[in-house]
Design a protein around this motif. Structure first.
Motif, PDB file in Angstrom:
ATOM      1  N   TYR A  60      -4.012  20.179  24.795  1.00 41.61           N
ATOM      2  CA  TYR A  60      -3.440  19.878  23.284  1.00 41.61           C
ATOM      3  C   TYR A  60      -2.025  19.668  23.487  1.00 41.61           C
ATOM      4  O   TYR A  60      -1.679  18.790  22.904  1.00 41.61           O
ATOM      5  N   THR A  61      -1.330  20.437  24.472  1.00 45.24           N
ATOM      6  CA  THR A  61      -0.065  20.178  24.642  1.00 45.24           C
ATOM      7  C   THR A  61       0.125  18.701  25.260  1.00 45.24           C
ATOM      8  O   THR A  61       1.298  17.953  24.693  1.00 45.24           O
ATOM      9  N   ALA A  62      -0.707  18.455  26.076  1.00 44.37           N
ATOM     10  CA  ALA A  62      -0.565  16.876  26.685  1.00 44.37           C
ATOM     11  C   ALA A  62      -0.817  15.867  25.601  1.00 44.37           C
ATOM     12  O   ALA A  62      -0.088  14.872  25.750  1.00 44.37           O
ATOM     13  N   ALA A  63      -1.968  16.087  24.803  1.00 34.63           N
ATOM     14  CA  ALA A  63      -2.170  15.224  23.617  1.00 34.63           C
ATOM     15  C   ALA A  63      -0.910  15.086  22.859  1.00 34.63           C
ATOM     16  O   ALA A  63      -0.712  13.877  22.555  1.00 34.63           O
ATOM     17  N   SER A  64      -0.051  16.131  22.386  1.00 36.40           N
ATOM     18  CA  SER A  64       0.998  15.940  21.564  1.00 36.40           C
ATOM     19  C   SER A  64       1.988  15.167  22.302  1.00 36.40           C
ATOM     20  O   SER A  64       2.609  14.317  21.645  1.00 36.40           O
ATOM     21  N   SER A  65       2.197  15.360  23.494  1.00 38.53           N
ATOM     22  CA  SER A  65       3.307  14.535  24.185  1.00 38.53           C
ATOM     23  C   SER A  65       2.821  13.054  24.236  1.00 38.53           C
ATOM     24  O   SER A  65       3.599  12.098  24.195  1.00 38.53           O
ATOM     25  N   VAL A  66       1.648  12.782  24.518  1.00 34.89           N
ATOM     26  CA  VAL A  66       0.992  11.327  24.427  1.00 34.89           C
ATOM     27  C   VAL A  66       1.386  10.849  22.980  1.00 34.89           C
ATOM     28  O   VAL A  66       1.396   9.758  23.064  1.00 34.89           O
ATOM     29  N   ILE A  67       0.759  11.462  21.947  1.00 26.32           N
ATOM     30  CA  ILE A  67       0.791  11.000  20.712  1.00 26.32           C
ATOM     31  C   ILE A  67       2.170  10.650  20.484  1.00 26.32           C
ATOM     32  O   ILE A  67       2.543   9.521  19.749  1.00 26.32           O
ATOM     33  N   GLU A  68       2.992  11.584  20.583  1.00 28.48           N
ATOM     34  CA  GLU A  68       4.578  11.382  20.344  1.00 28.48           C
ATOM     35  C   GLU A  68       5.033  10.237  21.519  1.00 28.48           C
ATOM     36  O   GLU A  68       5.868   9.248  20.449  1.00 28.48           O
ATOM     37  N   MET A  69       4.477   9.941  22.391  1.00 30.18           N
ATOM     38  CA  MET A  69       4.881   8.726  23.323  1.00 30.18           C
ATOM     39  C   MET A  69       4.275   7.371  22.500  1.00 30.18           C
ATOM     40  O   MET A  69       5.258   6.304  22.382  1.00 30.18           O
ATOM     41  N   LEU A  70       3.244   7.620  21.981  1.00 26.13           N
ATOM     42  CA  LEU A  70       2.655   6.527  21.163  1.00 26.13           C
ATOM     43  C   LEU A  70       3.507   6.021  19.873  1.00 26.13           C
ATOM     44  O   LEU A  70       3.691   4.893  19.776  1.00 26.13           O
ATOM     45  N   ARG A  71       3.855   7.044  19.412  1.00 24.03           N
ATOM     46  CA  ARG A  71       4.756   6.765  17.993  1.00 24.03           C
ATOM     47  C   ARG A  71       5.964   6.179  18.587  1.00 24.03           C
ATOM     48  O   ARG A  71       6.395   5.354  17.651  1.00 24.03           O
ATOM     49  N   ARG A  72       6.708   6.552  19.533  1.00 17.94           N
ATOM     50  CA  ARG A  72       7.776   5.867  19.860  1.00 17.94           C
ATOM     51  C   ARG A  72       7.770   4.694  19.974  1.00 17.94           C
ATOM     52  O   ARG A  72       8.519   3.713  19.941  1.00 17.94           O
ATOM     53  N   LYS A  73       6.650   4.050  20.563  1.00 22.02           N
ATOM     54  CA  LYS A  73       6.318   2.520  20.807  1.00 22.02           C
ATOM     55  C   LYS A  73       6.398   1.618  19.890  1.00 22.02           C
ATOM     56  O   LYS A  73       6.258   1.834  18.819  1.00 22.02           O
TER      57      LYS A  73
END
Ligand SMILES: Nc1nc2c(ncn2[C@@H]2O[C@H](COP(=O)(O)OP(=O)(O)OP(=O)(O)O)[C@@H](O)[C@H]2O)c(=O)[nH]1
Ligand SMILES: [Mg+2]
Length: 295
Positions: A282-295
């Motif tokens: 879940y923590t990893a997923a949050s980081s990945v989603i955050e990363m996608l948002r910034r793109k």
């Protein structure tokens, strides 16, 4: 067009854009239930009845197991053989190719194409394999759950899933012993698991080999369609524009982001962290989603 739409998502989106204004006229039925309960045979019987009343019926048979056994679709084809000569009938088999949710993206678009092409009824058959079957609800206006005598002995979780999605319940193979018992079981179960809505799902008996009960089933479909269309105009619920929007947004997110994600360096790194137990999913997923948002 169906073949193109099945194989190419970009083509599908273009096709739906053009055809969408012509959709919304067909009666879209979902037929589901345990393997072997007689769904295909019942659909054949219903189709014959509708066809002889001058209606055009398109059948889409979706086979989740065909990813594993290529021969499974053939059975349905053979069973429906006597329909294939009828110009009022169109039959198409589709493999879900292991897609999540049972019904693939393509199925919804194939239904739209058939609707736009002026088929009066579009009947979608899926094997009820528990959870995966739930999205038949997003596709069909009326969901018919087909069971057979003795079904009451199956596992509880499976029952609850089917009880929730059915608008009409059928105990098929009413010629076999135990049909009435199963009918009573289902009525009982509907009180426990049934949906909390005004529509009380009828439970009907059919013998699809002899076409007994088929007219009653068609009447029940008509009644449910009347009920559903009223509901739609009142509050835009049930298989509404919103449901279609949600499905499309989900697909777009999945198709736009997941493939890019898969190939990325970050994806591999987070994957390794999870495998090493240094980070939870879940923590990893949050980081990945955050990363996608910034793109
Ligand atoms: N006795 C009896 N047999 C039936 C009836 N309806 C179907 N069958 C038989 O039940 C078997 C399965 O029928 P299908 O129509 O293939 O069942 P299905 O639910 O489509 O099966 P899958 O698509 O494999 O999940 C066949 O041998 C049918 O002839 C019925 O009303 N009475
Ligand atoms: Mg079948």
């Amino acid at each position: 067009m169906i073949s193109k739409v099945e194989n190419d998502r970009t083509v599908a989106k273009e096709a739906v854009k053009v055809l969408f204004p012509k959709t919304g006229r067909a009666v879209i039925l979902g037929v589901t239930g345990p393997p072997g309960s007689g769904k295909s045979t019942l659909i054949s019987a219903v189709t014959k009845e509708l066809s002889s009343a001058g209606k055009k019926v398109a059948i889409v048979a979706i086979d989740p197991s065909s990813a594993f056994s290529g021969g499974a679709l053939l059975g349905d084809r053979i069973r429906m053989k006597d329909l294939t000569e009828d110009p009022n009938v169109f039959i198409r088999s589709m493999a879900t190719r292991g897609s999540v949710g049972g019904l693939c993206r393509a199925a919804a678009d194939v239904v739209r194409i058939l609707d736009a092409a002026s088929w009066n009824y579009v009947v979608v058959e899926t094997a009820g394999a528990g959870q995966t079957d739930l999205d038949i609800i997003e596709l069909a206006q009326t969901v018919i759950v087909v069971l057979s005598p003795g079904w009451g002995d199956e596992i509880q979780a499976f029952k609850a899933g089917l009880m929730e999605i059915g608008d009409i319940f059928v105990v098929n193979k009413s010629d076999l012993p135990g049909a009435n018992r199963t009918l009573l079981d289902i009525r009982g179960m509907l009180q426990t698991y049934g949906p909390e809505k005004k529509w009380q799902p009828p439970v009907l008996l059919t013998d699809s080999l002899k076409s007994n009960g088929v007219r009653e089933l068609i009447d029940a479909v008509r009644e449910h369609q009347e009920y559903a269309s009223k509901l739609n105009s009142v509050k835009g619920g049930l298989r509404s524009g919103e449901a279609q929007l949600l499905a499309a947004v989900r697909q777009e997110l999945e198709f736009e982001f997941i493939p890019n994600l898969r190939g990325s360096k970050a994806f591999a790194e987070y994957g390794k962290k999870i495998a090493d137990r240094t980070m939870d999913p879940y923590t990893a997923a949050s980081s990945v989603i955050e990363m996608l948002r910034r793109k």
